[in-house]
Design a protein around this motif. Structure first.
Motif, PDB file in Angstrom:
ATOM      1  N   LYS A 103     -14.120 -26.060  44.007  1.00 21.63           N
ATOM      2  CA  LYS A 103     -13.422 -25.562  42.823  1.00 21.63           C
ATOM      3  C   LYS A 103     -12.090 -26.287  42.657  1.00 21.63           C
ATOM      4  O   LYS A 103     -11.014 -25.693  42.658  1.00 21.63           O
ATOM      5  CB  LYS A 103     -13.206 -24.044  42.939  1.00 21.63           C
ATOM      6  CG  LYS A 103     -14.511 -23.256  42.884  1.00 21.63           C
ATOM      7  CD  LYS A 103     -14.264 -21.762  42.924  1.00 21.63           C
ATOM      8  CE  LYS A 103     -15.575 -21.000  42.819  1.00 21.63           C
ATOM      9  NZ  LYS A 103     -15.378 -19.523  42.871  1.00 21.63           N
ATOM     10  N   HIS A 135     -18.811 -33.661  29.097  1.00 25.57           N
ATOM     11  CA  HIS A 135     -20.106 -33.003  29.364  1.00 25.57           C
ATOM     12  C   HIS A 135     -20.438 -33.023  30.856  1.00 25.57           C
ATOM     13  O   HIS A 135     -21.592 -33.240  31.243  1.00 25.57           O
ATOM     14  CB  HIS A 135     -21.210 -33.702  28.570  1.00 25.57           C
ATOM     15  CG  HIS A 135     -20.953 -33.750  27.104  1.00 25.57           C
ATOM     16  ND1 HIS A 135     -21.044 -32.648  26.287  1.00 25.57           N
ATOM     17  CD2 HIS A 135     -20.578 -34.789  26.302  1.00 25.57           C
ATOM     18  CE1 HIS A 135     -20.752 -32.987  25.045  1.00 25.57           C
ATOM     19  NE2 HIS A 135     -20.468 -34.278  25.023  1.00 25.57           N
ATOM     20  N   LYS A 163     -20.523 -30.567  33.043  1.00 28.28           N
ATOM     21  CA  LYS A 163     -21.404 -29.491  33.514  1.00 28.28           C
ATOM     22  C   LYS A 163     -22.871 -29.872  33.279  1.00 28.28           C
ATOM     23  O   LYS A 163     -23.726 -29.668  34.149  1.00 28.28           O
ATOM     24  CB  LYS A 163     -21.087 -28.169  32.812  1.00 28.28           C
ATOM     25  CG  LYS A 163     -21.916 -27.000  33.334  1.00 28.28           C
ATOM     26  CD  LYS A 163     -21.565 -25.685  32.645  1.00 28.28           C
ATOM     27  CE  LYS A 163     -20.223 -25.176  33.080  1.00 28.28           C
ATOM     28  NZ  LYS A 163     -19.973 -23.793  32.567  1.00 28.28           N
ATOM     29  N   TYR A 192     -14.477 -31.385  40.677  1.00 33.39           N
ATOM     30  CA  TYR A 192     -15.822 -30.803  40.718  1.00 33.39           C
ATOM     31  C   TYR A 192     -15.962 -29.441  40.045  1.00 33.39           C
ATOM     32  O   TYR A 192     -17.059 -28.869  40.073  1.00 33.39           O
ATOM     33  CB  TYR A 192     -16.285 -30.692  42.175  1.00 33.39           C
ATOM     34  CG  TYR A 192     -16.587 -32.030  42.797  1.00 33.39           C
ATOM     35  CD1 TYR A 192     -17.652 -32.801  42.346  1.00 33.39           C
ATOM     36  CD2 TYR A 192     -15.794 -32.539  43.826  1.00 33.39           C
ATOM     37  CE1 TYR A 192     -17.943 -34.035  42.908  1.00 33.39           C
ATOM     38  CE2 TYR A 192     -16.076 -33.768  44.391  1.00 33.39           C
ATOM     39  CZ  TYR A 192     -17.153 -34.516  43.933  1.00 33.39           C
ATOM     40  OH  TYR A 192     -17.438 -35.738  44.485  1.00 33.39           O
ATOM     41  N   CYS A 216     -20.484 -27.147  39.021  1.00 34.75           N
ATOM     42  CA  CYS A 216     -20.701 -25.743  38.675  1.00 34.75           C
ATOM     43  C   CYS A 216     -22.157 -25.314  38.882  1.00 34.75           C
ATOM     44  O   CYS A 216     -22.437 -24.322  39.573  1.00 34.75           O
ATOM     45  CB  CYS A 216     -20.280 -25.495  37.225  1.00 34.75           C
ATOM     46  SG  CYS A 216     -20.543 -23.792  36.668  1.00 34.75           S
ATOM     47  N   ILE A 217     -23.096 -26.038  38.292  1.00 32.55           N
ATOM     48  CA  ILE A 217     -24.513 -25.661  38.401  1.00 32.55           C
ATOM     49  C   ILE A 217     -25.023 -25.812  39.832  1.00 32.55           C
ATOM     50  O   ILE A 217     -25.695 -24.902  40.346  1.00 32.55           O
ATOM     51  CB  ILE A 217     -25.356 -26.466  37.397  1.00 32.55           C
ATOM     52  CG1 ILE A 217     -25.031 -26.001  35.970  1.00 32.55           C
ATOM     53  CG2 ILE A 217     -26.859 -26.312  37.694  1.00 32.55           C
ATOM     54  CD1 ILE A 217     -25.714 -26.783  34.869  1.00 32.55           C
ATOM     55  N   HIS A 248     -16.275 -28.552  37.009  1.00 35.19           N
ATOM     56  CA  HIS A 248     -17.335 -28.545  35.994  1.00 35.19           C
ATOM     57  C   HIS A 248     -18.594 -29.255  36.485  1.00 35.19           C
ATOM     58  O   HIS A 248     -19.707 -28.737  36.329  1.00 35.19           O
ATOM     59  CB  HIS A 248     -16.826 -29.186  34.705  1.00 35.19           C
ATOM     60  CG  HIS A 248     -15.662 -28.458  34.108  1.00 35.19           C
ATOM     61  ND1 HIS A 248     -15.770 -27.186  33.605  1.00 35.19           N
ATOM     62  CD2 HIS A 248     -14.353 -28.816  33.954  1.00 35.19           C
ATOM     63  CE1 HIS A 248     -14.593 -26.786  33.160  1.00 35.19           C
ATOM     64  NE2 HIS A 248     -13.720 -27.752  33.365  1.00 35.19           N
ATOM     65  N   PHE A 249     -18.426 -30.417  37.083  1.00 36.87           N
ATOM     66  CA  PHE A 249     -19.595 -31.184  37.524  1.00 36.87           C
ATOM     67  C   PHE A 249     -20.383 -30.421  38.597  1.00 36.87           C
ATOM     68  O   PHE A 249     -21.615 -30.465  38.617  1.00 36.87           O
ATOM     69  CB  PHE A 249     -19.154 -32.543  38.076  1.00 36.87           C
ATOM     70  CG  PHE A 249     -20.294 -33.486  38.347  1.00 36.87           C
ATOM     71  CD1 PHE A 249     -20.788 -34.311  37.341  1.00 36.87           C
ATOM     72  CD2 PHE A 249     -20.906 -33.545  39.595  1.00 36.87           C
ATOM     73  CE1 PHE A 249     -21.856 -35.173  37.570  1.00 36.87           C
ATOM     74  CE2 PHE A 249     -21.964 -34.394  39.841  1.00 36.87           C
ATOM     75  CZ  PHE A 249     -22.445 -35.215  38.827  1.00 36.87           C
ATOM     76  N   GLY A 303     -25.896 -30.565  36.009  1.00 37.94           N
ATOM     77  CA  GLY A 303     -27.194 -29.904  35.889  1.00 37.94           C
ATOM     78  C   GLY A 303     -28.341 -30.895  35.945  1.00 37.94           C
ATOM     79  O   GLY A 303     -29.370 -30.636  36.593  1.00 37.94           O
TER      80      GLY A 303
END
Length: 327
Positions: A195, A57, A59, A199, A204-205, A201-202, A63
């Motif tokens: 990218k 989890h 992402k 990082y 992304c936001i 996913h972490f 966030g």
């Protein structure tokens, strides 16, 4: 005059005073910068949230970190300014002026890029590579003199928005609290918006939200930078032509906005392939090589940066002043 009007005028004056202080003095190296506190908070929050959310989890963890850092970056200065206002408006004005001064980075951008210029003029390529490595993310050890010059010009062009006009716009809208919120967004993108495996996913936001926060400022800056090209005797007509043609030639929706204008104004070609952490990244060119890029273009890019910044301050300062009078 209502309390709201007085507060807006005080904030506007603090913003203008902070801009002048930054232009005159830049960031003192001995002074602890608030953005370092934001950076420390991001690092601590990342460690805690990675453990709490786990690898599945990431992402969502990114966030949550984005919301928490942004909230703290806004609410803490807001609370301090509110408390100072209750003691005396002069204390609030002094604190907000100082924070606006710290949030803006025009003088620092000028100083660091001119170090590159000075080394190039002395034909010290090794020193120029070292100087430019302090302000760019790409690998610099194998850059030619042309590559060093281009990297410095690109950095000034891109950071005219990220480091000066975008925070200036947010300061004009919401004072130092909104300015710090913007710096938090920008800092999270710088620290987490890679990218790569760590990082993707972490971050992304944070990366997407940086695009959102810079979407309008980068375009406003590009238009006013075109005006600045005319005002400074550069090729404003070509700046507008290249902007319309090349503004989307970048992986980021915002970075090529000001870079394309600068390329056109200077009649040079910017961007192209670059090496990051030993890996070649393919990029499209911005602008036409009407003339070869040279160290003097670093000075010209800085001139564009300053005139563009003044245009932002004057135009949107007048807008805010009109709103103050209407309240």
């Amino acid at each position: 005059m209502t309390a709201v009007t007085a507060s807006m005028l005080l904030s506007l004056t603090a913003c203008a005073a902070g801009f002048i202080l930054d232009s005159l003095f830049g960031d003192p190296v001995w002074l602890y910068h608030p953005v370092r506190l934001i950076g420390n908070g991001i690092s601590i929050g990342e460690r805690l949230l990675r453990k709490a959310f786990g690898e599945r989890h990431l992402k969502a963890a990114g966030g949550v970190l984005w919301v928490c850092i942004c909230a703290l970056s806004f609410l803490i200065p807001f609370g301090i300014l509110h408390a100072l206002q209750r003691i005396h408006p002069v204390l609030r004005f002094a604190a907000e002026t100082f924070w606006c001064y710290q949030i803006l980075a025009a003088r620092s951008l000028y100083t660091e890029s001119m170090k590159v210029y000075d080394r190039l003029k002395e034909h010290d390529l090794t020193g120029a590579r070292k100087a430019v490595s302090m302000i760019v993310g790409r690998d610099t050890e194998n850059l030619t003199e042309e590559g060093v010059t281009k990297a410095a010009v690109e950095t000034v062009a891109e950071n005219t928005s990220d480091g000066v006009t975008a925070p200036l716009l947010y300061l004009l809208i919401g004072g130092a609290p909104l300015g710090f919120l913007y710096k938090a967004v920008n800092t999270m993108d710088s620290m987490l918006g890679y990218k790569n495996e760590k990082y993707l996913h972490f971050g992304c936001i944070p990366a997407k939200m940086d695009d959102v926060f810079n979407y309008l400022p980068s375009r406003i800056t590009a238009v006013l930078m075109t005006a600045a090209a005319f005002l400074t005797g550069m090729d404003g007509k070509n700046a507008w032509r290249i902007y319309r043609r090349d503004r989307r030639k970048h992986a980021s929706p915002n970075s090529a906005q000001t870079e394309s204008v600068c390329a056109g104004a200077l009649s040079v070609r910017l961007a192209g392939d670059a090496v990051y952490f030993g890996k070649l990244h393919r990029k499209e060119y911005l602008g036409d090589a009407i003339k070869p890029i040279e160290p003097e273009d670093i000075k010209k890019a800085n001139r564009l940066m300053y005139v563009t910044s003044v245009l932002v301050l004057v135009i949107f300062g007048i807008v805010k002043l009109a709103l103050c009078m209407a309240v």
